[in-house]
Write a protein that holds these residues in place. Structure first.
Motif, mmCIF file in Angstrom:
data_model
loop_
_atom_site.group_PDB
_atom_site.id
_atom_site.type_symbol
_atom_site.label_atom_id
_atom_site.label_comp_id
_atom_site.label_asym_id
_atom_site.label_seq_id
_atom_site.Cartn_x
_atom_site.Cartn_y
_atom_site.Cartn_z
ATOM 1 N N SER A 117 0.775 -1.362 0.201
ATOM 2 C CA SER A 117 -0.112 -0.153 -0.031
ATOM 3 C C SER A 117 0.808 1.190 -0.156
ATOM 4 O O SER A 117 0.570 2.274 -0.736
ATOM 5 C CB SER A 117 -0.944 0.130 1.370
ATOM 6 O OG SER A 117 -0.118 0.035 2.582
ATOM 7 N N GLU A 118 1.889 1.081 0.762
ATOM 8 C CA GLU A 118 2.791 2.366 0.621
ATOM 9 C C GLU A 118 3.210 2.848 -0.500
ATOM 10 O O GLU A 118 3.576 3.778 -1.114
ATOM 11 C CB GLU A 118 4.160 2.124 1.932
ATOM 12 C CG GLU A 118 3.537 2.074 3.192
ATOM 13 C CD GLU A 118 2.929 0.717 3.778
ATOM 14 O OE1 GLU A 118 2.734 0.580 4.875
ATOM 15 O OE2 GLU A 118 2.883 -0.240 2.903
ATOM 16 N N HIS A 119 4.016 1.755 -1.271
ATOM 17 C CA HIS A 119 4.618 2.027 -2.534
ATOM 18 C C HIS A 119 3.571 2.340 -3.554
ATOM 19 O O HIS A 119 3.820 3.118 -4.475
ATOM 20 C CB HIS A 119 5.507 0.729 -2.833
ATOM 21 C CG HIS A 119 6.719 0.711 -1.826
ATOM 22 N ND1 HIS A 119 6.714 -0.299 -1.063
ATOM 23 C CD2 HIS A 119 7.875 1.260 -1.507
ATOM 24 C CE1 HIS A 119 7.684 -0.316 -0.294
ATOM 25 N NE2 HIS A 119 8.360 0.686 -0.637
ATOM 26 N N SER A 120 2.573 1.697 -3.412
ATOM 27 C CA SER A 120 1.521 1.890 -4.525
ATOM 28 C C SER A 120 1.092 3.418 -4.450
ATOM 29 O O SER A 120 0.912 4.185 -5.443
ATOM 30 C CB SER A 120 0.299 1.115 -4.318
ATOM 31 O OG SER A 120 -0.731 1.511 -5.085
ATOM 32 N N ALA A 121 0.973 3.915 -2.918
ATOM 33 C CA ALA A 121 0.753 5.340 -2.763
ATOM 34 C C ALA A 121 1.695 6.338 -3.419
ATOM 35 O O ALA A 121 1.213 7.164 -4.001
ATOM 36 C CB ALA A 121 0.642 5.612 -1.381
ATOM 37 N N THR A 132 4.569 6.149 5.430
ATOM 38 C CA THR A 132 3.640 6.075 6.827
ATOM 39 C C THR A 132 3.827 4.887 7.359
ATOM 40 O O THR A 132 3.724 3.735 6.790
ATOM 41 C CB THR A 132 2.430 6.485 6.543
ATOM 42 O OG1 THR A 132 1.600 5.578 5.606
ATOM 43 C CG2 THR A 132 2.222 8.067 5.976
ATOM 44 N N ALA A 133 3.917 4.929 8.701
ATOM 45 C CA ALA A 133 3.894 3.471 9.596
ATOM 46 C C ALA A 133 2.916 3.713 10.517
ATOM 47 O O ALA A 133 2.778 4.872 11.259
ATOM 48 C CB ALA A 133 5.572 3.242 9.984
ATOM 49 N N SER A 134 2.046 2.676 10.672
ATOM 50 C CA SER A 134 1.076 2.518 11.787
ATOM 51 C C SER A 134 1.896 2.633 13.147
ATOM 52 O O SER A 134 1.138 3.346 14.281
ATOM 53 C CB SER A 134 0.157 1.270 11.929
ATOM 54 O OG SER A 134 1.189 0.328 12.160
ATOM 55 N N GLY A 135 2.960 2.242 13.227
ATOM 56 C CA GLY A 135 3.636 2.158 14.622
ATOM 57 C C GLY A 135 3.663 0.961 14.994
ATOM 58 O O GLY A 135 4.580 0.701 16.310
ATOM 59 N N ILE A 141 -3.565 7.705 5.511
ATOM 60 C CA ILE A 141 -2.516 8.142 4.683
ATOM 61 C C ILE A 141 -1.544 7.001 4.376
ATOM 62 O O ILE A 141 -0.779 6.674 5.271
ATOM 63 C CB ILE A 141 -1.862 9.506 4.998
ATOM 64 C CG1 ILE A 141 -3.007 10.580 4.994
ATOM 65 C CG2 ILE A 141 -0.860 9.991 3.984
ATOM 66 C CD1 ILE A 141 -2.473 11.876 5.664
ATOM 67 N N HIS A 142 -1.650 6.530 3.255
ATOM 68 C CA HIS A 142 -0.594 5.493 2.927
ATOM 69 C C HIS A 142 0.871 5.780 2.575
ATOM 70 O O HIS A 142 1.606 4.909 2.847
ATOM 71 C CB HIS A 142 -1.238 4.375 1.839
ATOM 72 C CG HIS A 142 -2.589 3.833 2.225
ATOM 73 N ND1 HIS A 142 -2.842 2.975 3.393
ATOM 74 C CD2 HIS A 142 -3.846 3.929 1.836
ATOM 75 C CE1 HIS A 142 -3.937 2.653 3.664
ATOM 76 N NE2 HIS A 142 -4.683 3.296 2.622
ATOM 77 N N ASP A 198 -7.244 -1.344 3.104
ATOM 78 C CA ASP A 198 -7.823 -2.518 2.378
ATOM 79 C C ASP A 198 -6.759 -2.866 1.217
ATOM 80 O O ASP A 198 -6.784 -1.985 0.184
ATOM 81 C CB ASP A 198 -9.188 -2.461 1.731
ATOM 82 C CG ASP A 198 -9.946 -3.393 1.200
ATOM 83 O OD1 ASP A 198 -9.145 -4.515 0.483
ATOM 84 O OD2 ASP A 198 -11.091 -3.753 1.420
ATOM 85 N N MET A 199 -6.355 -4.148 1.221
ATOM 86 C CA MET A 199 -5.016 -4.338 0.273
ATOM 87 C C MET A 199 -5.635 -4.704 -0.893
ATOM 88 O O MET A 199 -5.042 -4.724 -1.896
ATOM 89 C CB MET A 199 -4.410 -5.446 0.863
ATOM 90 C CG MET A 199 -3.132 -5.390 1.719
ATOM 91 S SD MET A 199 -2.135 -4.160 1.338
ATOM 92 C CE MET A 199 -1.388 -4.746 -0.002
ATOM 93 N N CYS A 200 -7.090 -4.818 -1.285
ATOM 94 C CA CYS A 200 -7.533 -4.930 -2.381
ATOM 95 C C CYS A 200 -7.390 -3.806 -3.439
ATOM 96 O O CYS A 200 -7.167 -3.816 -4.541
ATOM 97 C CB CYS A 200 -9.072 -5.056 -2.597
ATOM 98 S SG CYS A 200 -9.406 -7.000 -1.828
ATOM 99 N N LEU A 201 -7.232 -2.557 -2.696
ATOM 100 C CA LEU A 201 -7.125 -1.250 -3.407
ATOM 101 C C LEU A 201 -5.846 -1.357 -4.173
ATOM 102 O O LEU A 201 -5.875 -1.062 -5.511
ATOM 103 C CB LEU A 201 -7.515 -0.050 -2.678
ATOM 104 C CG LEU A 201 -7.790 1.185 -3.349
ATOM 105 C CD1 LEU A 201 -8.448 2.120 -2.485
ATOM 106 C CD2 LEU A 201 -6.311 1.610 -3.793
ATOM 107 N N PRO A 202 -4.679 -1.378 -3.695
ATOM 108 C CA PRO A 202 -3.391 -1.419 -4.279
ATOM 109 C C PRO A 202 -3.091 -2.326 -5.155
ATOM 110 O O PRO A 202 -2.542 -2.599 -6.416
ATOM 111 C CB PRO A 202 -2.262 -1.381 -3.281
ATOM 112 C CG PRO A 202 -2.773 -1.746 -2.171
ATOM 113 C CD PRO A 202 -4.350 -1.253 -2.177
#
Length: 378
Positions: free
Chosen positions: A148-152, A171-174, A243-244, A262-266
């Motif tokens: 998701s991060e690299h897709s963003a 971004t990281a959730s932590g 924010i991904h 939702d991983m389906c999006l990327p």
């Protein structure tokens, strides 16, 4: 219509990819599926999607699949079966969602066969980013992001020149221990580490998210995917995971990609790129979310980020060593042989002992990987 080969069809990314194919029957056709050892789920997926070729890691399960599926479906096995799938003449794109290093050879085989690849397996670009991206340029194929991060970042960059970019912000959730005092880290259990606050993922990636090694690996991935120096790849903690990731441009503008996790999006974007397909799966209500917050990552509590930056800056065989040592250490933690804090200590020890090879060949990378695994286990 995209003809898709899916390597790792029964894992968390694989099952999400199958959902995308079912959402978009006029856009995505699954023509090849590979699973580890989950014969039952692979048979279910095969019955629904009728791929021409499937593959299992276990020879006994591959034999059972042949007996059940009959001559209508070709059944491969092991590394040879993965290469067969990755080079299917009919394939337009190969999505690689195999955990660990097993996806590297199929990725290179797909590229050399002229196939676009979609990368969900971090190890491919962490271990061999220089080689993979060089081969992709040579053969005129695309390496598309599924994380998701690299897709963003990919969506925010578009075709902008790299000299217009000041920084990439991952971004990281932590993770589950974002607010846990450092004094309590020695008592962290496997069960606690497997409870991610935002995502449902496989065991290895969930532990990596708890240590932030996941984010460290993503930093190295971003360096190669987007051809940008490690000094311009940054991390910010964003607990809501809306924010991904973001791209900061030289004029100070920051462009972000947002959505409910939702991983389906990327996955869908990688498979339909450069087009966007209509989907009702992801719904994001910003008013309901209310507040988005950000924090600096604590690199003292999470030394994985410093280790990843060291590996990414040094390049050569060091990223492969970091990745391999982390895999072994995570496995040892999950099997209760070492403590949570020992994961990063093991990786640091192995990296410090390594004799780096710059601009390595694939054989050099695989040798470094094997050495690091033995060193970490010792």
């Amino acid at each position: 219509m995209k003809n898709v080969v899916l390597l790792g069809s029964t894992g968390s990314i694989g099952t999400s990819t199958v959902k995308v194919a079912e959402d978009l029957p006029d856009r995505v056709r699954l023509i090849g599926l590979a699973a580890g050892n989950n014969l039952e789920l692979l048979l279910e997926q095969t019955k629904k999607h009728s791929p021409a070729v499937v593959c299992l890691h276990d020879p006994a399960k591959a034999k059972a699949a042949r007996e059940i599926l009959g001559p209508a479906t070709e059944v491969g096995c092991g590394a040879e079966g993965l290469i067969r799938l990755a080079t299917l003449p009919e394939a337009d794109i190969v999505l690689i969602a195999i955990v660990g290093t097993a996806g590297l050879q199929p990725a290179l085989a797909a590229i050399r066969a002229g196939k676009d690849i979609a990368v969900a397996s971090k190890e491919i670009l962490v271990m061999a980013g220089e080689t993979v991206m060089s081969e992709a340029r040579k053969h005129g194929v695309r390496v598309l992001a599924v994380d998701s991060e690299h897709s963003a970042i990919f969506q925010c960059l578009e075709e902008k020149p790299r000299d217009s970019v000041r920084q990439l912000w991952l971004t990281a959730s932590g993770g589950p221990f974002r607010q846990t005092p450092h004094a309590e880290f020695a008592r962290i259990t496997v069960e606690q580490a497997l409870k991610h606050p935002s995502w449902v993922m496989g065991r290895k990636i969930t532990i990596d998210s708890a240590t932030l090694f996941n984010k460290g690996l993503e930093m190295i991935e971003a360096r190669w995917l987007f051809d940008i120096g490690m000094n311009r790849v940054k991390v910010v903690v964003h607990p809501q995971s809306i924010i991904h990731s973001m791209v900061e441009y030289v004029d100070g503008s920051i462009i972000a990609q947002l959505s409910t996790p939702d991983m389906c999006l990327p996955i869908q974007y990688a498979l339909t790129y450069p087009e966007r397909a209509r989907s009702e799966r992801v719904q994001t209500n910003l008013a309901k979310l209310g507040t988005l917050t950000f924090e600096e990552p604590d690199e003292e509590r999470f030394p994985s980020l410093k280790l990843a930056r060291w590996a990414g800056d040094a390049g050569g065989t060091l990223p492969a060593v970091l990745n391999a040592a982390n895999e072994v250490a995570v496995d040892a933690f999950v099997n209760r042989k070492i403590g949570f804090m020992d994961i990063s200590r093991t990786v640091a020890r192995v990296m410090e002992s390594h004799q780096l090879i710059p601009h390595p060949t694939l054989d050099d990378i695989l040798a470094a990987d094997a050495w690091a695994r033995a060193e970490a286990a010792g």
